[in-house]
Enzyme design. Structure first.
Site, PDB file in Angstrom:
ATOM      1  N   ASN A 226      -9.911   0.233   0.123  1.00  0.00           N
ATOM      2  CA  ASN A 226      -8.444   0.241   0.077  1.00  0.00           C
ATOM      3  C   ASN A 226      -7.985  -0.415  -1.226  1.00  0.00           C
ATOM      4  OD1 ASN A 226      -5.709  -0.124   0.408  1.00  0.00           O
ATOM      5  ND2 ASN A 226      -5.847  -0.899   2.506  1.00  0.00           N
TER       6      ASN A 226
ATOM      7  N   CYS B  59       0.817  -1.227   0.000  1.00  0.00           N
ATOM      8  CA  CYS B  59       0.000   0.000   0.000  1.00  0.00           C
ATOM      9  C   CYS B  59       0.848   1.275   0.000  1.00  0.00           C
ATOM     10  CB  CYS B  59      -0.946   0.013   1.192  1.00  0.00           C
ATOM     11  SG  CYS B  59      -2.084  -1.370   1.186  1.00  0.00           S
TER      12      CYS B  59
ATOM     13  N   HIS C 283      -3.109   7.663   1.916  1.00  0.00           N
ATOM     14  CA  HIS C 283      -3.526   6.299   1.554  1.00  0.00           C
ATOM     15  C   HIS C 283      -4.912   6.077   2.134  1.00  0.00           C
ATOM     16  CE1 HIS C 283      -3.745   2.081   1.014  1.00  0.00           C
ATOM     17  NE2 HIS C 283      -3.477   1.756   2.275  1.00  0.00           N
TER      18      HIS C 283
HETATM   19  O1  UT7 Z   1      -3.088  -0.588   4.088  1.00  0.00           O
HETATM   20  C1  UT7 Z   1      -3.210  -1.099   5.391  1.00  0.00           C
HETATM   21  C2  UT7 Z   1      -4.378  -2.040   5.361  1.00  0.00           C
HETATM   22  N1  UT7 Z   1      -5.038  -2.356   6.580  1.00  0.00           N
HETATM   23  C3  UT7 Z   1      -5.608  -1.460   7.443  1.00  0.00           C
HETATM   24  O2  UT7 Z   1      -5.510  -0.286   7.343  1.00  0.00           O
HETATM   25  C4  UT7 Z   1      -6.409  -2.074   8.556  1.00  0.00           C
HETATM   26  C5  UT7 Z   1      -6.308  -1.322   9.847  1.00  0.00           C
HETATM   27  N2  UT7 Z   1      -7.240  -1.888  10.820  1.00  0.00           N
HETATM   28  C6  UT7 Z   1      -8.563  -1.597  10.809  1.00  0.00           C
HETATM   29  O3  UT7 Z   1      -9.009  -0.829   9.989  1.00  0.00           O
HETATM   30  C7  UT7 Z   1      -9.446  -2.249  11.845  1.00  0.00           C
HETATM   31  O4  UT7 Z   1      -8.651  -2.980  12.745  1.00  0.00           O
HETATM   32  C8  UT7 Z   1     -10.524  -3.167  11.192  1.00  0.00           C
HETATM   33  C9  UT7 Z   1     -11.545  -2.331  10.481  1.00  0.00           C
HETATM   34  C10 UT7 Z   1      -9.869  -4.162  10.231  1.00  0.00           C
HETATM   35  C11 UT7 Z   1     -11.227  -4.002  12.276  1.00  0.00           C
HETATM   36  O5  UT7 Z   1     -11.800  -3.132  13.238  1.00  0.00           O
HETATM   37  P1  UT7 Z   1     -11.649  -3.461  14.788  1.00  0.00           P
HETATM   38  O6  UT7 Z   1     -12.411  -2.447  15.515  1.00  0.00           O
HETATM   39  O7  UT7 Z   1     -10.160  -3.570  15.068  1.00  0.00           O
HETATM   40  O8  UT7 Z   1     -12.375  -4.851  14.906  1.00  0.00           O
HETATM   41  P2  UT7 Z   1     -11.823  -6.257  15.449  1.00  0.00           P
HETATM   42  O9  UT7 Z   1     -10.925  -6.868  14.432  1.00  0.00           O
HETATM   43  O10 UT7 Z   1     -11.309  -6.090  16.834  1.00  0.00           O
HETATM   44  O11 UT7 Z   1     -13.150  -7.082  15.515  1.00  0.00           O
HETATM   45  C12 UT7 Z   1     -14.224  -6.713  16.392  1.00  0.00           C
HETATM   46  C13 UT7 Z   1     -15.370  -7.663  16.175  1.00  0.00           C
HETATM   47  C14 UT7 Z   1     -14.968  -9.141  16.221  1.00  0.00           C
HETATM   48  O12 UT7 Z   1     -16.026  -9.836  16.810  1.00  0.00           O
HETATM   49  P3  UT7 Z   1     -15.926 -10.306  18.356  1.00  0.00           P
HETATM   50  O13 UT7 Z   1     -14.717 -11.198  18.429  1.00  0.00           O
HETATM   51  O14 UT7 Z   1     -15.775  -9.046  19.147  1.00  0.00           O
HETATM   52  O15 UT7 Z   1     -17.211 -11.015  18.574  1.00  0.00           O
HETATM   53  C15 UT7 Z   1     -14.901  -9.534  14.768  1.00  0.00           C
HETATM   54  O16 UT7 Z   1     -15.146 -10.913  14.565  1.00  0.00           O
HETATM   55  O17 UT7 Z   1     -15.933  -7.448  14.869  1.00  0.00           O
HETATM   56  C16 UT7 Z   1     -16.007  -8.698  14.178  1.00  0.00           C
HETATM   57  N3  UT7 Z   1     -15.842  -8.445  12.758  1.00  0.00           N
HETATM   58  C17 UT7 Z   1     -16.870  -8.126  11.950  1.00  0.00           C
HETATM   59  N4  UT7 Z   1     -18.185  -7.973  12.196  1.00  0.00           N
HETATM   60  C18 UT7 Z   1     -18.957  -7.638  11.151  1.00  0.00           C
HETATM   61  C19 UT7 Z   1     -14.696  -8.448  12.031  1.00  0.00           C
HETATM   62  N5  UT7 Z   1     -14.982  -8.134  10.747  1.00  0.00           N
HETATM   63  C20 UT7 Z   1     -16.308  -7.934  10.673  1.00  0.00           C
HETATM   64  C21 UT7 Z   1     -17.187  -7.575   9.639  1.00  0.00           C
HETATM   65  N6  UT7 Z   1     -18.488  -7.442   9.915  1.00  0.00           N
HETATM   66  N7  UT7 Z   1     -16.747  -7.354   8.376  1.00  0.00           N
END
Ligand code: UT7
Length: 319
Positions: free
Chosen positions: A276, A113, A246
């Site tokens: 992204n 990225c 980005h």
């Molecule tokens: O170029 C670099 C590329 N990457 C990035 O920039 C990613 C940077 N990170 C992020 O943007 C965030 O960490 C995410 C958007 C990927 C995730 O957000 P988060 O607030 O860190 O969520 P999490 O991974 O801690 O997940 C929270 C909950 C989990 O459920 P439980 O375990 O709390 O029951 C996940 O299973 O959200 C759940 N979850 C979803 N729910 C609905 C994960 N993905 C999804 C989804 N829809 N798509």
């Protein structure tokens, strides 16, 4: 003094637009979850017969038209991509051939990225040193091909696209300063752990990510590299007319703007419609800002990006 100046920009998004609601029909997610955590509403997905080079060529043609530069004037082609058409040769050579250009150096840079920051900085160095006069710098990716569409933690975040700039040697202002970094110690935060070997794909050919780890690392390093590029150039944040970041997550974008004390009114945000697009995201946002006539000639832009590796960087320029 010779500057590397942006002579024109262009971009391309595949026709197929997929909304969060469309995704929610196939996986356990919702528009509310995706939008509130990332700012993403929709993404574009390449057709089955569209390759990275096809997207890149469309963006390049538009940039050449915008710059009013003929293909025979181009003496350097760099494509930033993590999703090349083939293992080899470089997608840049395929783009070169599709554009009817031959002979000039054409190569890919792989910084995921952050790829466009690395490609732009490389082209800048070529032009400043006199090794090139007019360069085509492209960021193009088809992440839809390396996403596990059953993994809701990653598949909702990415889209496909390409963006390009024609960079030329000029007496008029252009790139002011650039700062790049990489640290392979953070490999496990974000990768596609597969390779071709012995006629087989070894490992998993899908993107793996520690979302929270990436989020924290990105917020910290983007703030630091933005400070660095400004300090080394002797610029203040108040002198930035536009941040072109980005486009991975609106909350990361907001954190960098807040750190610099720059209002979100002065930030180009396309993550809502593009998601992204990896190496394509910065040139796509740049082209959108220019075509919408928000970014004007003579204004100072701060471009910044981060991606797998980890690799990150920022470029300060006058458009
Ligand atoms: O170029 C670099 C590329 N990457 C990035 O920039 C990613 C940077 N990170 C992020 O943007 C965030 O960490 C995410 C958007 C990927 C995730 O957000 P988060 O607030 O860190 O969520 P999490 O991974 O801690 O997940 C929270 C909950 C989990 O459920 P439980 O375990 O709390 O029951 C996940 O299973 O959200 C759940 N979850 C979803 N729910 C609905 C994960 N993905 C999804 C989804 N829809 N798509």
């Amino acid at each position: 003094m010779t500057f590397a100046r942006i002579l024109g920009t262009g971009s391309y998004l595949p026709q197929k637009r997929v909304t969060n609601d469309d995704l929610a029909k196939h996986i356990d997610t919702s528009d509310e979850w995706i939008f509130s955590r990332t700012g993403i509403k929709a993404r574009h997905i390449a057709a089955d017969d569209e390759k990275c080079s096809d997207l890149a060529v469309q963006a390049a043609k538009r940039a050449l038209t915008d710059a009013q530069v003929d293909t025979e004037e181009i003496d350097l082609i760099i494509v930033a991509t993590a999703t090349p058409d083939m293992q080899f040769p470089a997608t840049a050579t395929i783009v070169q051939h599709k554009l009817g250009i031959s002979g000039c150096p054409a190569f890919d840079v792989q910084a995921v990225c952050a790829g466009f920051m690395f490609a732009l900085t490389t082209a800048h160095a070529y032009i400043k040193s006199g090794l090139a006069k007019k360069a085509l710098v492209i960021g193009a990716d088809v992440f839809s091909r390396i996403i596990d569409w059953q993994d809701r933690g990653t598949c909702v975040l990415f889209g496909d696209g390409a963006g390009a700039v024609v960079l030329g040697a000029s007496d008029e202002a252009g790139i002011i300063h650039s700062k790049l970094h990489a640290d392979g110690a953070f490999l496990n935060l974000l990768n596609v752990p597969a390779q071709m070997a012995n006629g087989e794909i070894m490992g998993t050919p899908f993107l793996k990510m520690d979302g929270q780890g990436v989020f924290k690392f990105a917020v910290k390093q983007l703030a630091a590299v933005a400070d660095e590029v400004l300090n080394e150039a002797g610029y203040q944040a108040e002198q930035i007319d536009w941040i072109v970041p980005h486009q991975a997550n609106r909350r990361i974008i907001e954190a960098t703007a807040k750190h610099l004390g720059v209002s979100m009114e002065k930030v180009i945000v396309t993550v809502d419609e593009h998601a992204n697009t990896s190496a394509a995201s910065i040139p796509l946002a740049l082209d959108a800002g220019i075509k919408e006539k928000r970014i004007q000639r003579g204004q100072n832009l701060l471009l910044e990006g981060i991606g797998g590796g980890f690799a990150w960087g920022a470029v300060l320029l006058t458009y």
